[in-house]
Design an enzyme around this catalytic site. Structure first.
Site, mmCIF file in Angstrom:
data_model
loop_
_atom_site.group_PDB
_atom_site.id
_atom_site.type_symbol
_atom_site.label_atom_id
_atom_site.label_comp_id
_atom_site.label_asym_id
_atom_site.label_seq_id
_atom_site.Cartn_x
_atom_site.Cartn_y
_atom_site.Cartn_z
ATOM 1 N N ASP A 256 0.815 -1.213 0.000
ATOM 2 C CA ASP A 256 0.000 0.000 0.000
ATOM 3 C C ASP A 256 0.851 1.266 0.000
ATOM 4 O O ASP A 256 2.049 1.239 0.325
ATOM 5 C CB ASP A 256 -0.893 0.037 1.250
ATOM 6 C CG ASP A 256 -2.044 -0.943 1.173
ATOM 7 O OD1 ASP A 256 -2.050 -1.754 0.228
ATOM 8 O OD2 ASP A 256 -2.910 -0.890 2.048
ATOM 9 N N HIS A 414 3.666 -2.331 3.047
ATOM 10 C CA HIS A 414 3.718 -0.984 2.468
ATOM 11 C C HIS A 414 5.038 -0.842 1.726
ATOM 12 O O HIS A 414 6.089 -1.240 2.257
ATOM 13 C CB HIS A 414 3.605 0.085 3.558
ATOM 14 C CG HIS A 414 2.295 0.043 4.286
ATOM 15 N ND1 HIS A 414 2.032 -0.896 5.270
ATOM 16 C CD2 HIS A 414 1.173 0.800 4.159
ATOM 17 C CE1 HIS A 414 0.803 -0.706 5.726
ATOM 18 N NE2 HIS A 414 0.261 0.318 5.074
#
Length: 883
Positions: A256, A414
């Site tokens: 992400d 992430h």
């Protein structure tokens, strides 16, 4: 006096009581009537013909509605909803048509000629006694007859009074029919709220069965722009995916908040080492911005996301600013979701229809917006906490503990933290060692695209691709040929356009260029001295004369005849197959395939290695294979379509994708032979031979079938009638089971069985959909429209967002003159991909045929805005001028 309908009803009732007949009436059995609509009355006037056609259209919609909605309790909810919506559309079409029919009757009655009553009586004759109508069919005309009955009430002439009495009797008979049916018709039509008809139960099932021979529910849905996709295989909710229902030992890697100018690239480098797919959820403000006109302006980071898509990674939507969307509503919420989708489409239309709520914070309104935008929420069930934990070892252990506990799932990372980059290799090392597989988005769900990695090695295992293509027609001393140069050029074009052979590495020698010295120089100088690598492949094609000489030992030796060969001295100035064998052994390439469209025998082999059936070993085994067109004393058949020999035509069809006999996306040398040899033997006097040359270690020359991105348009070329006939013969000669053994000639003159290994890997839905579309394209070019329609339908069931297949289905309808259906599917195409210029062109053509000048003009103008210098631009401008 009773009406014809009443008399017919009595006969039918007696028939049912005595013999159990279906109620079709007298005359030909309706089950044999394959036409969806009855025939018009004979000797009809133009006015009566127009009226009759309107009544037939009323009947057709009546039947379609019944087929759509009969047994709806057995339909899937989505199909039921679509069928109801289309049924509503057809019902309201009939309401409008009823008004039009009434107006037509009014115009007839307004005339002074007495023949006006004859025209009306002719339609009553048809409704009352046409033998190809079921009683339930006649109920389509109840309202029409009531309207006519009321209108005749204003007429005082004797013919009008008699007609009105006749219609009253017909309405009484129809009321009796209605009373004899139970709930079936009310179940179908009752939802539309304008009438409640109850019909006869004992005939209803027969009537519906009869209609289903004429209409298919799926086809009716398809004609109205609806194809229900196959159900999702995941068991998570319809709107969100968590990963808890993935197969055991399967994980999805997601990242992400990117893209990041450095860490995203480092993460993909790690993923490549492990062959692991991944999904990246991007924040819109990192990609660019939207102008006041709603058009995207992409920033420098967008190129990173574009690169991810080009490398095969999945890229999804992570909101515009990473706001907590559970607190957002209205326009702000829609902007967070939809603006980022516009930016992602600006990068590449292949962006995945996936969305991840920042922080996992979502509300009902947000999920509703996703549904409207056809986006799917992807959550997670394994959290790395890499956003909070600064220690890579701790991140690693946390992920592994969660994966081992749940045995499957979607992992949240992430790609904006260095600690993630450091932890990822340790995590992947352990997951691979413990037997976990990495799933990718396939267009419908997350799945493992292929079970085994070695096949991937085969498809990408060549460093470079080379070819030597020779075709000779213009012999000075041998009989001239008429196909060879054309064959050679077609093969060269196929290699460069379909299989990405660089044109600089495809050596083409035609006619006067194909001297003995030039051919040997191409082998020795271009391919034999340094340019050819050990991980390369070489494809050699020769089309021309071949010859055979019997040696003193009694052994036969074959020769390829260059353009400058003398028939009296070909043993010295032609190219002996022993020379070809020496060349094959001297080439340093991994795989070499010789395809010889010439007839000769006597390769003089010292041994013949069998073909190897284990593709997973292919990357490390050399291959020296040869496929020949025929043996000595056989003449090459030059009667193939398009100025090709039969052998080369069949070879080209194999390379177009038909040669993938086991469906794994690859065409091996063995598959080429298994497809080509039986077909050529079956339609000519040639017996092709196949085998391995000395130096071969059992490997396979491999072609990977490319994805076809062809959008059908009016300029798409279809095959000639002789090509279609030839392909039909070839198809008939292929075994039903592509993996069944095929008997062909060996290079030594004996017989051998070729066995194509069955494909055991699992293809993704996206791959299967692509192949269905490719098959549809081939079928369209062969004018097999019904089969092409099924192929494009299959592609869209697997991939509802497949704009290519939607356009092709739409154009298929256009080609068959079904312009309304074409327009629906072309509109669907543009909903999926609003930037697809070719679909606007096709849509303009469809609306032009529908005489909708405004919509046609808008579609044409949009095409020109997108492609002002496109290949069809001049034609489109001309169409605009003639609207």
């Amino acid at each position: 006096m009773s009406s014809p309908i009443r008399r017919r009803l009595s006969a039918l009732t007696l028939c049912l009581l005595i013999a159990g007949c279906r109620g079709e009436g007298t005359g030909p059995d309706a089950a044999t009537n394959t036409s969806p609509l009855p025939a018009a009355p004979t000797q009809a006037s133009p006015e009566s013909t127009a009226l009759h056609e309107a009544l037939l259209a009323q009947l057709a919609n009546h039947r379609r509605i019944i087929v759509l909605l009969a047994d709806e309790d057995k339909l899937a909810p989505a199909t039921r909803q679509s069928a109801t919506a289309i049924g509503q559309e057809l019902f309201h079409e009939n309401l409008e048509r009823r008004t039009s029919i009434d107006a037509q009757f009014a115009r007839l009655l307004a005339r002074s000629q007495t023949t006006r009553f004859d025209a009306i009586a002719g339609e009553l004759d048809y409704i009352e006694s046409a033998p190809d109508l079921f009683d339930a069919d006649r109920l389509a005309f109840v309202e029409v007859l009531r309207d006519l009955h009321d209108r005749l009430g204003a007429e005082s002439s004797l013919p009008a009074i008699k007609l009105r009495q006749r219609i009253a009797q017909d309405l009484d008979a129809l009321a009796e029919i209605e009373r004899n049916y139970s709930a079936e018709i009310s179940n179908v039509f009752g939802r539309f709220g304008t009438r409640a008809i109850e019909l006869k139960r004992e005939k209803w099932n027969d009537y519906v069965a009869h209609l289903r021979k004429q209409y298919d529910r799926d086809a009716l849905l398809r004609e109205h722009g609806v194809i229900e996709p196959y159900p999702m295989s995941l068991k998570d909710s319809d709107r969100e995916i968590f990963g808890r229902d993935l197969p055991a030992k399967t994980v999805v890697l997601t990242f992400d908040d990117g893209p990041h100018h450095a860490y995203t690239e480092e993460i993909t480098a790690i993923l490549k080492r492990y062959g692991a797919p991944a999904t990246f959820f991007e924040v819109g403000r990192n990609l660019g911005r939207l102008g006041a006109d709603g058009k995207p302006t992409l920033g420098p980071m967008a190129s990173i996301s574009r690169g991810l898509i080009e490398q095969g990674y999945t890229v999804g939507n992570h909101s515009l600013t990473h706001a907590q969307l559970s607190r957002e509503t209205g326009a702000s919420l829609r902007s967070q979701i939809l603006d980022t989708d516009v930016l992602l489409r600006g990068i590449d239309e292949k962006r995945a229809p996936l969305f991840r709520f920042p922080y996992g914070a979502r509300n009902a309104e947000g999920l509703q917006v996703l549904g409207e935008a056809k986006l799917k929420s992807v959550m997670w069930n394994i959290d790395s906490l890499d956003w909070a934990d600064p220690v890579p070892d701790s991140i690693t252990q946390r992920v592994l503990d969660q994966v081992r506990a749940q045995q499957r799932g979607i992992v949240l990372f992430h790609d904006i933290h260095e600690r993630t980059v450091k932890a990822l290799p340790q995590i992947l090392d352990r997951l691979v060692a413990e037997g976990y597989r990495f799933a990718a988005w396939n267009g419908r769900d997350f799945s493992v695209a292929r079970e085994t990695a070695p096949q991937q090695t085969v498809t990408t295992g060549y460093d470079r691709s080379w070819a030597l293509v020779i075709g000779i027609d213009e012999y000075a001393h041998w009989p001239r040929l008429g196909y060879a140069a054309n064959d050679a050029q077609a093969i060269a074009d196929t290699l460069t356009t379909q299989f990405d052979f660089p044109s600089s590495q495809v050596i083409v020698l035609k006619n006067g260029e194909a001297t003995r010295n030039n051919i040997l120089a191409a082998f020795h100088d271009r391919l034999g001295h340094g340019e050819l690598g050990r991980n390369d492949r070489v494809f050699v094609f020769f089309a021309g004369h071949g010859a055979t000489q019997r040696l003193a030992s009694g052994r036969e030796l074959g020769y390829l005849i260059p353009v400058d060969s003398d028939p009296q001295r070909f043993a010295s100035d032609a190219i002996a197959m022993s020379d070809i064998q020496n060349i094959a052994e001297s080439l340093s390439a991994k795989h070499v395939l010789f395809v010889m469209d010439a007839c000769y025998s006597g390769l003089g082999l010292t041994r013949g290695a069998g073909t190897n059936a284990f593709l997973r070993e292919n990357a490390r085994r050399t291959a020296r294979q040869m496929l020949t067109a025929g043996g000595a004393d056989q003449q090459v058949a030059d009667s193939g379509p398009g100025g090709h020999s039969v052998f080369t035509w069949v070879l080209l069809q194999a390379l177009s994708g038909n040669g993938d006999l086991n469906g794994d996306g690859l065409i091996t040398g063995t598959e080429l032979a298994a497809y080509v040899a039986p077909a050529v033997s079956g339609i000519s006097q040639q017996t092709p031979a196949f085998g391995s040359l000395p130096g071969s270690q059992g490997g396979e020359f491999v072609f990977q079938i490319p994805q076809r991105e062809e959008f059908l348009t009016a300029s798409t070329q279809q095959l000639s009638s002789d090509a279609i006939a030839m392909n039909q013969k070839v198809e008939q000669l292929q075994p039903e089971d592509g993996s069944a053994p095929v008997t062909v000639k060996s290079l030594q003159g004996g017989e051998q069985q070729l066995v194509v290994p069955a494909h055991t890997g699992r293809l993704s839905d996206r791959e299967v959909a692509q192949r269905a579309n490719d098959r549809g394209l081939q079928l369209y070019k062969e004018k097999r429209y019904a089969e092409a329609e099924q192929a494009f339908t299959e592609a869209l069931k697997l991939r509802p967002d497949f704009a290519l297949a939607a356009n092709n289905l739409g154009f298929l309808y256009y080609r068959q003159g079904q312009y309304a259906q074409a327009a629906r599917w072309l509109e669907n195409t543009l909903k999926i991909d609003p930037s697809r210029a070719v679909a606007y062109r096709n849509l303009g053509d469809a609306y032009r045929e529908l005489h909708d000048k405004d919509r046609a003009g808008h579609a044409y103008r949009t095409y020109l805005e997108l492609q002002p210098a496109g290949l069809a631009a001049d034609s489109v401008r001309e169409q605009l001028r003639t609207l």
